[in-house]
Design a protein around this motif. Structure first.
Motif, PDB file in Angstrom:
ATOM      1  N   ARG A 146       0.891  -1.285   0.031  1.00  0.00           N
ATOM      2  CA  ARG A 146      -0.162  -0.089  -0.039  1.00  0.00           C
ATOM      3  C   ARG A 146       0.897   1.315   0.067  1.00  0.00           C
ATOM      4  O   ARG A 146       0.570   1.890  -0.647  1.00  0.00           O
ATOM      5  CB  ARG A 146      -0.746  -0.032   0.988  1.00  0.00           C
ATOM      6  N   SER A 179       3.220   3.744  -1.376  1.00  0.00           N
ATOM      7  CA  SER A 179       3.717   3.823  -2.771  1.00  0.00           C
ATOM      8  C   SER A 179       5.053   3.524  -3.151  1.00  0.00           C
ATOM      9  O   SER A 179       5.900   3.549  -2.398  1.00  0.00           O
ATOM     10  CB  SER A 179       3.378   5.315  -3.342  1.00  0.00           C
ATOM     11  N   ASP A 228       5.583   9.033   2.280  1.00  0.00           N
ATOM     12  CA  ASP A 228       4.939   8.534   0.892  1.00  0.00           C
ATOM     13  C   ASP A 228       4.879   9.703  -0.085  1.00  0.00           C
ATOM     14  O   ASP A 228       3.679  10.432   0.061  1.00  0.00           O
ATOM     15  CB  ASP A 228       3.546   7.825   1.215  1.00  0.00           C
ATOM     16  N   SER A 271       4.259  10.085  -3.022  1.00  0.00           N
ATOM     17  CA  SER A 271       3.188  10.012  -4.205  1.00  0.00           C
ATOM     18  C   SER A 271       1.746  10.302  -3.382  1.00  0.00           C
ATOM     19  O   SER A 271       1.026  10.950  -4.146  1.00  0.00           O
ATOM     20  CB  SER A 271       2.902   8.592  -5.043  1.00  0.00           C
ATOM     21  N   ALA A 272       1.424   9.833  -2.323  1.00  0.00           N
ATOM     22  CA  ALA A 272       0.503   9.969  -1.409  1.00  0.00           C
ATOM     23  C   ALA A 272       0.426  11.325  -0.809  1.00  0.00           C
ATOM     24  O   ALA A 272      -0.570  11.749  -0.345  1.00  0.00           O
ATOM     25  CB  ALA A 272       0.030   8.963  -0.639  1.00  0.00           C
ATOM     26  N   THR A 290      -1.421  -1.221   5.632  1.00  0.00           N
ATOM     27  CA  THR A 290      -2.644  -1.430   4.821  1.00  0.00           C
ATOM     28  C   THR A 290      -3.870  -0.738   5.258  1.00  0.00           C
ATOM     29  O   THR A 290      -4.550   0.093   4.570  1.00  0.00           O
ATOM     30  CB  THR A 290      -2.864  -2.742   4.509  1.00  0.00           C
ATOM     31  N   TRP A 328      -3.233   3.040   4.943  1.00  0.00           N
ATOM     32  CA  TRP A 328      -3.589   3.696   3.810  1.00  0.00           C
ATOM     33  C   TRP A 328      -4.917   3.623   3.136  1.00  0.00           C
ATOM     34  O   TRP A 328      -5.370   4.638   2.557  1.00  0.00           O
ATOM     35  CB  TRP A 328      -2.531   3.053   2.942  1.00  0.00           C
ATOM     36  N   ASP A 329      -5.579   2.492   3.381  1.00  0.00           N
ATOM     37  CA  ASP A 329      -6.696   2.429   3.007  1.00  0.00           C
ATOM     38  C   ASP A 329      -7.821   3.503   3.593  1.00  0.00           C
ATOM     39  O   ASP A 329      -8.788   3.960   2.870  1.00  0.00           O
ATOM     40  CB  ASP A 329      -7.312   0.953   3.183  1.00  0.00           C
ATOM     41  N   ARG A 383      -5.964   7.045   2.052  1.00  0.00           N
ATOM     42  CA  ARG A 383      -5.710   7.274   0.787  1.00  0.00           C
ATOM     43  C   ARG A 383      -6.463   6.148   0.136  1.00  0.00           C
ATOM     44  O   ARG A 383      -5.729   5.231  -0.580  1.00  0.00           O
ATOM     45  CB  ARG A 383      -4.325   7.479   0.308  1.00  0.00           C
ATOM     46  N   PRO A 384      -7.693   5.939   0.175  1.00  0.00           N
ATOM     47  CA  PRO A 384      -8.358   4.807  -0.587  1.00  0.00           C
ATOM     48  C   PRO A 384      -7.992   4.644  -1.751  1.00  0.00           C
ATOM     49  O   PRO A 384      -8.087   5.715  -2.592  1.00  0.00           O
ATOM     50  CB  PRO A 384      -9.965   4.914  -0.163  1.00  0.00           C
ATOM     51  N   GLN A 385      -7.952   3.301  -2.458  1.00  0.00           N
ATOM     52  CA  GLN A 385      -7.622   3.258  -4.061  1.00  0.00           C
ATOM     53  C   GLN A 385      -8.835   3.376  -4.599  1.00  0.00           C
ATOM     54  O   GLN A 385      -9.991   3.079  -4.426  1.00  0.00           O
ATOM     55  CB  GLN A 385      -6.957   1.675  -4.311  1.00  0.00           C
TER      56      GLN A 385
END
Length: 333
Positions: A274, A276, A294, A296-297, A324, A327-328, A331-333
């Motif tokens: 998770r 990046s 992170d 990217s995030a 995980t 990040w979820d 910054r949820p995918q």
């Protein structure tokens, strides 16, 4: 708070706005062990940008070290690639500072293969701290405040690098004790209950601070990687956070990847997928605590636990599952 994995604190900070994205920051001080190593690397980076030190300076030129150790550079020390094979970090910390250099030059006679990762818990970082303070004539905490905390908007009373005995007394009322549960029963950990030893530790290993403060420092690094230039130039931030050594770590006995003071390629360090690609981090005391930035995030996360558990569990189920979940949530995918 993620109780399932015994973590008491997790704070995520947006590297652009400084907003807290997750967690309930408080004033509790914690010992961060090896998770504090990025702080020392950033201090060196600030001094490098000021042309007071250079990552490629040799130890022979800096402190007169001889032989293979004299050929090592600051960058080698910071990236676990100097060849130092650390026999016992606990024994090393118990040796008086006045005799420590002699002990290092006597005991470290068989270097690891050149530029192969060889994790240093203590010796390399004590050397870096000594070099920085001797070359600048400035206490480490002053360098931390001026170089990092002020640019990254972190309160000086919330983060300490190489705390002195008198300073330790000042933060003791805010310090929470963590326990070692590896043997199945709680044992108070050394950094929290033994100030005379703690205050003699090297700056990179004697870090104390709040979870929010650690998250904000890593958020500052993420911002500098993305060109904000608050404490580090983009070039220096990139050099610190780029992989220098990758391979089988001769101390840890597993695959590892390091920049300078940070872990890189975090999937090999048990963080899962998770964070990046390009994220960097550091962890302390067998997974008790960790920080990750992170780029990217555009965020940073600091996590600190209540109990030290078996490293296999900490590096497996607990670290990846916690990362995980954070990040979820943020910054949820």
């Amino acid at each position: 708070m993620i109780d399932k994995f015994a973590y008491t604190d997790a704070v995520a900070v947006d590297s652009r706005s400084g907003a807290v994205l997750l967690g309930d920051p408080d004033s509790t001080i914690r010992a961060w062990y090896c998770a504090g190593k990025p702080l020392l690397s950033i201090v060196v980076g600030v001094l490098a940008d000021q042309r007071k030190l250079a990552f490629d300076d040799r130890l022979h030129d800096l402190i007169g070290a001889a032989g293979w150790l004299g050929d090592a550079t600051l960058a080698d020390l910071l990236s676990h690639g100097s060849g130092i094979l650390e026999p016992d970090a606990v024994v090393a910390r118990g040796i008086p500072s006045s005799h420590r250099m002699q002990w290092i030059e006597t005991i470290l006679t068989a270097p690891a293969p050149a530029h192969r990762p060889s994790y240093s818990t203590f010796v390399a970082w004590w050397l870096v701290g000594r070099i920085v303070e001797e070359r600048t004539g400035t206490p480490m905490q002053r360098l931390l405040v001026d170089g990092l905390l002020e640019p990254y908007d972190v309160a000086p009373q919330d983060l300490w690098l190489h705390v002195t005995p008198s300073e330790f007394d000042g933060i003791a009322s805010r310090l929470v004790w963590n326990t070692d549960m590896v043997e199945g029963w709680p044992i108070p950990m050394l950094a929290e209950v033994c100030p005379p030893v703690v205050c003699d530790w090297n700056p990179g290993f004697g870090t104390y601070g709040t979870v929010e403060a650690m998250a904000r420092v890593m958020a500052g690094v993420v911002g500098d990687l993305n060109g904000r230039g608050r404490a580090l130039t983009t070039e220096t931030a990139s050099r610190i956070c780029s992989t220098v050594h990758r391979g089988l770590d001769s101390v840890l006995g597993r695959d590892a990847a390091y920049g300078m003071g940070v872990m890189t390629q975090l999937d090999v360090h048990g963080f899962g997928d998770r964070p990046s690609v390009g994220s960097v981090g550091a962890a302390g005391e067998g997974g008790l605590c960790w920080v990750v930035g992170d780029p990217s995030a555009e965020m940073a996360v600091a996590v600190h636990g209540r109990e030290l558990v078996d490293p296999t569990r900490a590096l497996g189920e607990r670290r990846s599952s916690t990362a995980t979940a954070i990040w979820d949530a943020v910054r949820p995918q």
